[in-house]
Design a protein around this motif. Structure first.
Motif, short mmCIF file in Angstrom:
data_model
loop_
_atom_site.label_atom_id
_atom_site.label_comp_id
_atom_site.label_asym_id
_atom_site.label_seq_id
_atom_site.Cartn_x
_atom_site.Cartn_y
_atom_site.Cartn_z
N GLY A 152 0.81 -1.21 0.00
CA GLY A 152 0.00 0.00 0.00
C GLY A 152 0.85 1.26 0.00
N LYS A 153 0.19 2.39 -0.26
CA LYS A 153 0.92 3.65 -0.33
C LYS A 153 1.46 4.09 1.04
N ALA A 154 0.73 3.77 2.11
CA ALA A 154 1.16 4.23 3.44
C ALA A 154 2.53 3.68 3.83
N PRO A 155 2.76 2.34 3.75
CA PRO A 155 4.11 1.84 4.08
C PRO A 155 5.18 2.32 3.12
N ILE A 156 4.80 2.54 1.85
CA ILE A 156 5.77 3.05 0.88
C ILE A 156 6.18 4.46 1.24
N ARG A 157 5.19 5.29 1.59
CA ARG A 157 5.48 6.67 1.97
C ARG A 157 6.40 6.72 3.20
N ALA A 158 6.11 5.87 4.18
CA ALA A 158 6.94 5.83 5.39
C ALA A 158 8.34 5.32 5.07
N ALA A 159 8.44 4.33 4.18
CA ALA A 159 9.74 3.78 3.80
C ALA A 159 10.58 4.82 3.06
N LEU A 160 9.96 5.56 2.15
CA LEU A 160 10.69 6.58 1.41
C LEU A 160 11.20 7.67 2.35
N ALA A 161 10.39 8.03 3.34
CA ALA A 161 10.83 9.04 4.31
C ALA A 161 12.03 8.53 5.11
N ARG A 162 12.00 7.25 5.48
CA ARG A 162 13.11 6.69 6.25
C ARG A 162 14.38 6.64 5.41
N LEU A 163 14.26 6.26 4.14
CA LEU A 163 15.43 6.21 3.27
C LEU A 163 15.98 7.60 2.98
N ALA A 164 15.10 8.61 3.00
CA ALA A 164 15.56 9.99 2.84
C ALA A 164 16.42 10.39 4.03
N GLU A 165 16.05 9.93 5.24
CA GLU A 165 16.86 10.20 6.42
C GLU A 165 18.24 9.57 6.31
N GLU A 166 18.33 8.43 5.61
CA GLU A 166 19.61 7.75 5.41
C GLU A 166 20.42 8.38 4.29
N GLY A 167 19.79 9.30 3.53
CA GLY A 167 20.49 9.96 2.44
C GLY A 167 20.48 9.21 1.13
N LEU A 168 19.71 8.11 1.05
CA LEU A 168 19.69 7.32 -0.18
C LEU A 168 18.73 7.89 -1.23
N ILE A 169 17.71 8.63 -0.78
CA ILE A 169 16.81 9.30 -1.71
C ILE A 169 16.57 10.72 -1.21
N GLN A 170 15.98 11.54 -2.08
CA GLN A 170 15.69 12.93 -1.73
C GLN A 170 14.28 13.27 -2.18
N ALA A 171 13.61 14.10 -1.40
CA ALA A 171 12.31 14.63 -1.80
C ALA A 171 12.56 15.88 -2.65
N VAL A 172 11.99 15.89 -3.85
CA VAL A 172 12.19 17.01 -4.77
C VAL A 172 10.82 17.60 -5.12
N PRO A 173 10.62 18.89 -4.90
CA PRO A 173 9.33 19.50 -5.22
C PRO A 173 8.91 19.25 -6.67
N ARG A 174 7.66 18.86 -6.84
CA ARG A 174 7.03 18.61 -8.14
C ARG A 174 7.59 17.39 -8.88
N ARG A 175 8.55 16.71 -8.28
CA ARG A 175 9.07 15.48 -8.90
C ARG A 175 8.84 14.27 -8.03
N GLY A 176 8.53 14.49 -6.77
CA GLY A 176 8.35 13.37 -5.85
C GLY A 176 9.66 12.99 -5.19
N TRP A 177 10.06 11.74 -5.35
CA TRP A 177 11.28 11.23 -4.72
C TRP A 177 12.30 10.87 -5.80
N VAL A 178 13.56 11.18 -5.53
CA VAL A 178 14.63 10.92 -6.50
C VAL A 178 15.76 10.19 -5.79
N VAL A 179 16.27 9.13 -6.42
CA VAL A 179 17.42 8.41 -5.87
C VAL A 179 18.63 9.34 -5.87
N SER A 180 19.28 9.44 -4.72
CA SER A 180 20.41 10.36 -4.58
C SER A 180 21.53 10.03 -5.56
#
Length: 225
Positions: A45-73
């Motif tokens: 589901g989207k909820a665990p994916i959203r939480a997982a992406l936020a956690r990986l952003a904390e690790e620096g593996l992905i970044q939140a980019v305005p109007r693009r969503g999430w981008v692999v660092s």
């Protein structure tokens, strides 16, 4: 009564799979990830994916980019230098402290990595080798007797795994690395602290040089910032 280990949550499952895909470069640096597309691909589901992406952003593996969503660092030259510079500070000292503390069972565990099969054309064998290589280096750090040092080395090795995946695609160093492991184990088993530190320093330096040479070559497919 042996306690029953709780199964991983849906978020933990998503974090584990996405981290693996990023470190293995199945998800390429700079690749855009949507919550909906990722949820469909992983069957979650989207909820665990959203939480997982936020956690990986904390690790620096992905970044939140305005109007693009999430981008692999991206993997940058600065990233490579910073990660390997820290490894060069911590890991030789870990090997120095581990010298003379290697018992027979630990020696066997450390030596297992040298027998790991590797085929450059096979992605899974590359990952298996790097998993074994990480286990080797973390085991050395744990033998230093400093738990915080071992945890820092563990995290740095996760960061360097993606760099090594990209580097090994262009040059196979696994034979050299296996030889270095044998020599390092022997030095530690004999209590030769200075020699163990020197070999570890040489091994980490060689890995850094391989990654830099591979990823800055004129024909490298990856553009580094």
């Amino acid at each position: 009564m042996t306690p029953v280990e709780a199964p991983p949550s849906l978020t933990d499952r998503a974090v584990s799979q996405l981290r693996r895909d990023i470190l293995a470069c199945r998800l390429q640096p700079g690749e855009t990830l949507s919550e909906a597309g990722t949820a469909q691909r992983l069957g979650l589901g989207k909820a665990p994916i959203r939480a997982a992406l936020a956690r990986l952003a904390e690790e620096g593996l992905i970044q939140a980019v305005p109007r693009r969503g999430w981008v692999v660092s991206l993997v940058t030259i600065r990233d490579i230098h910073e990660v390997f510079d820290l490894r060069l500070v911590l890991e030789p000292e870990a090997a120095r402290r581990a010298a003379g503390r290697v018992d027979a069972s630990a020696l066997h565990r450390l030596d297992d990595v040298c027998a790991c099969g590797y085929r450059p054309e096979d992605e899974e064998s590359t990952l298996a080798f790097l998993d074994a290589n990480k286990a080797f280096h973390v085991a050395v750090a744990e033998l230093s007797g400093n738990g915080r040092l071992a945890r820092q080395v563990d995290r740095l090795l996760d960061e360097s795994t993606r760099m090594l995946v990209l580097g090994l695609r262009r040059r196979d160093r696994t034979g050299e690395m296996a030889h270095e492991h044998h020599a390092l184990v022997a030095a530690m088993a004999l209590g030769r602290a200075g020699e163990a530190a020197r070999i570890m320093h040489e091994q980490v330096s060689a890995s850094r040089d391989m990654v830099l040479a591979a990823l800055t070559a004129p024909d490298a497919a990856l553009v580094l910032s």
